[in-house]
Enzyme design. Structure first.
Site, short mmCIF file in Angstrom:
data_model
loop_
_atom_site.label_atom_id
_atom_site.label_comp_id
_atom_site.label_asym_id
_atom_site.label_seq_id
_atom_site.Cartn_x
_atom_site.Cartn_y
_atom_site.Cartn_z
CD GLU A 105 19.55 25.66 15.28
OE1 GLU A 105 20.36 25.58 14.34
OE2 GLU A 105 18.87 26.66 15.52
CG ASP A 106 15.06 23.60 15.49
OD1 ASP A 106 15.70 24.11 16.43
OD2 ASP A 106 14.77 24.20 14.44
#
Ligand code: MN
Length: 503
Positions: A80-81
């Site tokens: 996600e990051d």
């Protein structure tokens, strides 16, 4: 601040104790990889980002989860990051860990989703709601395949709640609301009571800060040793148990803040008047001894009317088992007693995670025929949710339905053949009919409860027997939608009207 490496060492030491014959090198690799990937990031509170995945892994380690889950916890935010791709993760850590990580990864774009013509009705809603609904749907699909996804997500949410103070106030409220309406009930549904209570209390702290503080102060004053009342109750029970030969240990503690708060609202009473603020637990060795203890308690203290519940004969959906009774030793002294075996106690505290531990033990023992796994069967509700959500095109309705489905207050209603149906509190005969069979719902023209005709909007109570009257070619009524409670009935009725449009 805790140093990341110290926190990791703590995890490693614990793992060595509960998984003594497994090599933790995958965990070390995951830790190094995650630290590298998140190197340039910080948490909102200014700590190095790696502290977050470490805390998530620590929670899961306290629940004694397996190595793939702990590794996935350390890696859970890299897709996600960070720039890490699914392919890279898979080649480094394999499919099992990668799917776990993917299951908790948020959807970053709704583009592909919006292209599907079936989702048109979704698009009329606020993008935030659409994303939230779509995320939950995705997570449930992943969890139906592998329930560890939810356990991982719950641990993630716990640490996010613990560090909520660093976010903007509007964001705090939104996250706390989602936690109390979806994540906490989910934890309860999986039998993870400790986690559930923590999530509830953390949410209340942000949603009702003043009330939370007042309650916390009052409850702290109740702690064992501080309050005469609690001591007195325990003494009285000890006195009764003294002459019996039943092995038993006892614990007494105030209930969690949110459950007391909810009771105060539901019963419209101040803290001082809530009867069973204190729970006393008696833990023994066998089921026979549970009932023996119960009869000992009931023959010495007056049980309050309608407070005895036998969750041993009829376990809750999440496998929770205990005998519950509320007794009074004098008009001013009222407390709830829960009686269970050590084994039940274990399941009550750890829920689905206890099941994972059992599985590990079974794998280690390599015993022949696998025992029937009661948890697998109990997870059918996830499949049911996914089933009815296919008929629901509207994200608000999906999220509302999910909340109802997860809410735990249930009634047990019998079919004429004596089969038990578990329904959410407030369900009516139509809900009951659809829970038995779609056609029984569609063709319903009336209902009998305990042999007497009732109105279709009557709310069913535990222990009642319900019989549905049908007529061929009968159709559902639109006004049923006004009073039915279950998402299943709602989606079936809607589906009927979509397939049979009125002329
Ligand atoms: Mn996270």
């Amino acid at each position: 601040m805790i140093e990341p490496k110290n926190l990791f060492r703590e995890i490693l030491e614990k793992v060595k104790i509960y998984l003594p014959d497994q090599d933790p090198k995958i965990l070390q690799k995951a830790y190094r990889y995650s630290q590298e990937a998140h190197q340039k990031q910080q948490r909102a509170g200014g700590e190095p980002y790696i502290i977050h995945p470490l805390h998530v892994a620590k929670t899961l380690c306290d629940l004694q989860m397996d190595l793939p889950t702990l590794s996935a916890a350390l890696l859970h935010d890299v897709l996600e990051d960070t720039a890490t791709s699914r392919e890279t993760l898979k080649s480094e850590f394999g499919e099992e860990i990668t799917s776990l990580v993917e299951g908790v990864t948020k959807i970053d774009s709704l583009e592909h989703f919006a292209l599907n013509p079936e989702n048109v009705s979704f698009l009329s809603s606020a993008p935030e709601i659409v994303k939230q609904a779509e995320y939950w749907r995705k997570m449930l699909v992943a969890s139906a395949e592998d329930i560890r996804v939810i356990v991982l997500k719950l641990a993630d949410r716990k640490h996010n709640m613990e560090t909520l103070e660093f976010l903007r106030p509007e964001k705090r409220t939104r996250i706390a609301e989602e936690t109390i309406s979806l994540y906490a009930p989910l934890a309860q549904r999986l039998g993870m009571y400790q986690l559930k209570s923590t999530l509830e209390d953390l949410s209340l702290e942000y949603l009702e800060p003043e009330k939370f503080q007042t309650l916390q102060n009052k409850i702290n004053a109740l702690e064992v040793g501080k309050e005469e009342f609690l001591k007195k109750c325990v003494e009285k029970i000890k006195e009764v148990l003294k002459n019996s030969s039943i092995p038993c240990r006892m614990s007494a503690r105030p209930k969690n803040i949110y459950s007391i708060y909810r009771k105060m609202i539901r019963q419209d009473k101040p803290f001082e008047e809530i009867q069973d603020r204190i729970g006393i637990r008696l833990i023994t060795d066998t089921v026979e001894h549970c009932y023996a203890l119960l009869s000992l308690i009931h023959s010495n203290f007056a049980p309050l009317e309608n407070t005895f519940t036998d969750y041993i004969a009829t376990p809750k959906n999440n496998l929770y088992q205990s005998l519950h009774t509320t007794v009074s030793t004098s008009p001013a002294e009222i407390f709830e007693i829960q009686i269970r075996t050590e084994e039940m106690h274990h399941t009550c505290e750890y829920g689905i995670a206890a099941h994972w531990r059992y599985k590990q033990g079974a794998a280690r023992a390599k015993s022949g025929a696998p025992k029937e796994d009661p948890f697998e069967r109990k997870l059918d509700w996830i499949k049911h949710i996914l089933e009815w959500q296919q008929d629901t095109g509207n994200p608000e309705e999906f999220l509302e339905g999910l909340k109802t489905e997860l809410a735990f207050d249930q009634v047990f209603v019998f079919t004429p053949k004596g089969e038990v149906k578990k329904l959410p509190l407030g369900s009516c005969p139509i809900d009951f009919a659809y829970s038995v069979h779609t056609e029984l719902g569609n063709q319903c023209i009336g209902a009998k409860v305990n042999g007497k005709m009732v109105k279709l909007e009557t709310q069913l109570k535990s222990g009642e027997q319900c019989e549905i009257m049908t007529r061929k070619n009968q159709k559902p009524h639109k006004d049923w939608l006004e009073f039915i409670k279950t998402p299943r009935a709602r989606s079936k009725i809607r589906k009927f009207f979509r397939e049979h449009p009125e002329k």
